[in-house]
Design a protein around this motif. Structure first.
Motif, PDB file in Angstrom:
ATOM      1  N   THR A 160       0.714  35.453 -10.376  1.00 13.90           N
ATOM      2  CA  THR A 160       1.508  34.339 -11.352  1.00 13.90           C
ATOM      3  C   THR A 160       1.743  32.966 -10.665  1.00 13.90           C
ATOM      4  OG1 THR A 160       2.712  37.117 -11.730  1.00 13.90           O
ATOM      5  CG2 THR A 160       4.246  34.801 -12.303  1.00 13.90           C
ATOM      6  N   ALA A 161       1.567  32.203 -11.628  1.00 16.08           N
ATOM      7  CA  ALA A 161       2.015  30.583 -11.102  1.00 16.08           C
ATOM      8  C   ALA A 161       3.203  30.761 -11.479  1.00 16.08           C
ATOM      9  CB  ALA A 161       0.447  30.045 -11.675  1.00 16.08           C
ATOM     10  N   ARG A 162       3.506  29.353 -10.903  1.00 16.72           N
ATOM     11  CA  ARG A 162       4.366  28.786 -10.694  1.00 16.72           C
ATOM     12  C   ARG A 162       5.325  27.274 -10.335  1.00 16.72           C
ATOM     13  NH1 ARG A 162       5.150  34.028  -9.120  1.00 16.72           N
ATOM     14  NH2 ARG A 162       6.648  35.132 -10.217  1.00 16.72           N
ATOM     15  N   THR A 163       5.456  26.671 -10.843  1.00 12.06           N
ATOM     16  CA  THR A 163       4.930  25.116 -10.723  1.00 12.06           C
ATOM     17  C   THR A 163       6.334  24.352 -10.583  1.00 12.06           C
ATOM     18  OG1 THR A 163       3.248  24.882 -11.851  1.00 12.06           O
ATOM     19  CG2 THR A 163       4.311  22.851 -11.439  1.00 12.06           C
ATOM     20  N   VAL A 164       7.136  23.777  -9.248  1.00 18.42           N
ATOM     21  CA  VAL A 164       8.128  23.016  -8.976  1.00 18.42           C
ATOM     22  C   VAL A 164       8.325  22.215  -8.894  1.00 18.42           C
ATOM     23  CG1 VAL A 164       8.798  25.858  -8.920  1.00 18.42           C
ATOM     24  CG2 VAL A 164       8.754  24.048  -6.693  1.00 18.42           C
ATOM     25  N   GLU A 165       9.104  20.920  -9.057  1.00 12.40           N
ATOM     26  CA  GLU A 165       9.198  19.665  -8.409  1.00 12.40           C
ATOM     27  C   GLU A 165       9.617  20.141  -6.590  1.00 12.40           C
ATOM     28  OE1 GLU A 165      11.707  17.365 -10.625  1.00 12.40           O
ATOM     29  OE2 GLU A 165      10.856  17.017 -12.473  1.00 12.40           O
ATOM     30  N   GLY A 166       9.500  18.948  -6.124  1.00 11.73           N
ATOM     31  CA  GLY A 166       9.817  18.758  -4.875  1.00 11.73           C
ATOM     32  C   GLY A 166      10.208  17.957  -4.454  1.00 11.73           C
ATOM     33  N   SER A 167      10.944  17.552  -3.219  1.00  9.32           N
ATOM     34  CA  SER A 167      11.210  16.594  -2.956  1.00  9.32           C
ATOM     35  C   SER A 167      10.529  15.854  -1.444  1.00  9.32           C
ATOM     36  CB  SER A 167      12.824  16.741  -1.975  1.00  9.32           C
ATOM     37  OG  SER A 167      13.759  16.537  -3.309  1.00  9.32           O
ATOM     38  N   VAL A 168      10.252  14.668  -1.750  1.00  7.58           N
ATOM     39  CA  VAL A 168       9.141  13.761  -0.793  1.00  7.58           C
ATOM     40  C   VAL A 168       9.819  14.106   0.633  1.00  7.58           C
ATOM     41  CG1 VAL A 168       7.932  11.733   0.316  1.00  7.58           C
ATOM     42  CG2 VAL A 168       8.489  12.187  -2.691  1.00  7.58           C
ATOM     43  N   ASN A 177      14.055  27.233  -4.793  1.00  3.87           N
ATOM     44  CA  ASN A 177      13.400  27.758  -6.530  1.00  3.87           C
ATOM     45  C   ASN A 177      13.214  28.870  -6.782  1.00  3.87           C
ATOM     46  OD1 ASN A 177      13.212  24.342  -7.817  1.00  3.87           O
ATOM     47  ND2 ASN A 177      12.261  24.292  -5.883  1.00  3.87           N
ATOM     48  N   ASN A 178      13.669  29.903  -5.647  1.00  2.04           N
ATOM     49  CA  ASN A 178      13.327  31.473  -5.821  1.00  2.04           C
ATOM     50  C   ASN A 178      11.946  31.733  -5.537  1.00  2.04           C
ATOM     51  OD1 ASN A 178      15.829  31.842  -5.166  1.00  2.04           O
ATOM     52  ND2 ASN A 178      16.168  30.848  -7.273  1.00  2.04           N
ATOM     53  N   VAL A 179      10.584  30.762  -5.198  1.00  3.77           N
ATOM     54  CA  VAL A 179      10.010  31.495  -5.920  1.00  3.77           C
ATOM     55  C   VAL A 179       9.487  32.398  -4.481  1.00  3.77           C
ATOM     56  CG1 VAL A 179       7.706  31.076  -4.780  1.00  3.77           C
ATOM     57  CG2 VAL A 179       9.113  29.121  -5.740  1.00  3.77           C
ATOM     58  N   PRO A 180       9.290  33.834  -5.576  1.00  2.00           N
ATOM     59  CA  PRO A 180       8.896  35.152  -4.344  1.00  2.00           C
ATOM     60  C   PRO A 180       7.850  35.041  -3.867  1.00  2.00           C
ATOM     61  CG  PRO A 180       8.330  34.934  -6.835  1.00  2.00           C
ATOM     62  CD  PRO A 180       8.608  33.731  -6.778  1.00  2.00           C
ATOM     63  N   GLY A 181       7.359  35.976  -2.639  1.00  3.69           N
ATOM     64  CA  GLY A 181       6.418  35.794  -1.692  1.00  3.69           C
ATOM     65  C   GLY A 181       6.466  34.941  -0.350  1.00  3.69           C
ATOM     66  N   ILE A 182       7.179  34.275  -0.686  1.00  3.37           N
ATOM     67  CA  ILE A 182       8.044  33.302   1.226  1.00  3.37           C
ATOM     68  C   ILE A 182       9.186  33.717   1.364  1.00  3.37           C
ATOM     69  CG2 ILE A 182       8.234  30.468   1.731  1.00  3.37           C
ATOM     70  CD1 ILE A 182       5.936  29.968  -0.749  1.00  3.37           C
ATOM     71  N   ASP A 183       9.441  34.351   2.990  1.00  2.23           N
ATOM     72  CA  ASP A 183      10.799  35.554   3.116  1.00  2.23           C
ATOM     73  C   ASP A 183      11.117  33.995   3.518  1.00  2.23           C
ATOM     74  OD1 ASP A 183       9.833  37.182   2.270  1.00  2.23           O
ATOM     75  OD2 ASP A 183       8.672  37.999   3.355  1.00  2.23           O
TER      76      ASP A 183
END
Length: 106
Positions: A12-20, A31-37
């Motif tokens: 499952t892919a999730r694309t989010v915007e990040g700040s420089v 962004n509540n991306v699962p898999g990173i604790d």
């Protein structure tokens, strides 16, 4: 703002915007991306933000520094493109970066 795509172990892919200037880990948490604790909060003191940088991005992201490499010893299923997402700073040239999260964190 640069876009980062996180792909989990199920594909499952999730694309989010990040700040420089933010890290790939901070962006995932915001962004509540699962898999990173991220148990240590980004202090490079654990391996629970382990990701695999997509092959076509590995050279641009660069290799892990010594301290990060030492922490990767605690990660599960380390690969050639393994990095700690807390150590990858988002820059304009990382727009489109793709990382994969492992099936389980350290």
């Amino acid at each position: 703002m640069p876009k980062i795509t996180y792909i989990d172990a199920a594909g499952t892919a999730r694309t989010v915007e990040g700040s420089v200037g933010a890290t790939v880990m901070e962006t995932a948490l915001r962004n509540n991306v699962p898999g990173i604790d991220a148990e240590c909060g980004g202090a490079c003191a654990c391996a629970t933000c382990h990701v695999y940088v997509a092959d076509d991005w590995a050279e641009r992201v660069g290799p892990a520094e010594d301290m990060e490499q030492d922490m990767l010893d605690f990660a599960s299923d380390v690969r050639a493109t393994s990095r700690l997402s807390c150590q990858i700073k988002i820059a304009p040239d990382l727009d489109g970066l793709t990382v994969h999260t492992p099936a389980r964190q350290g």
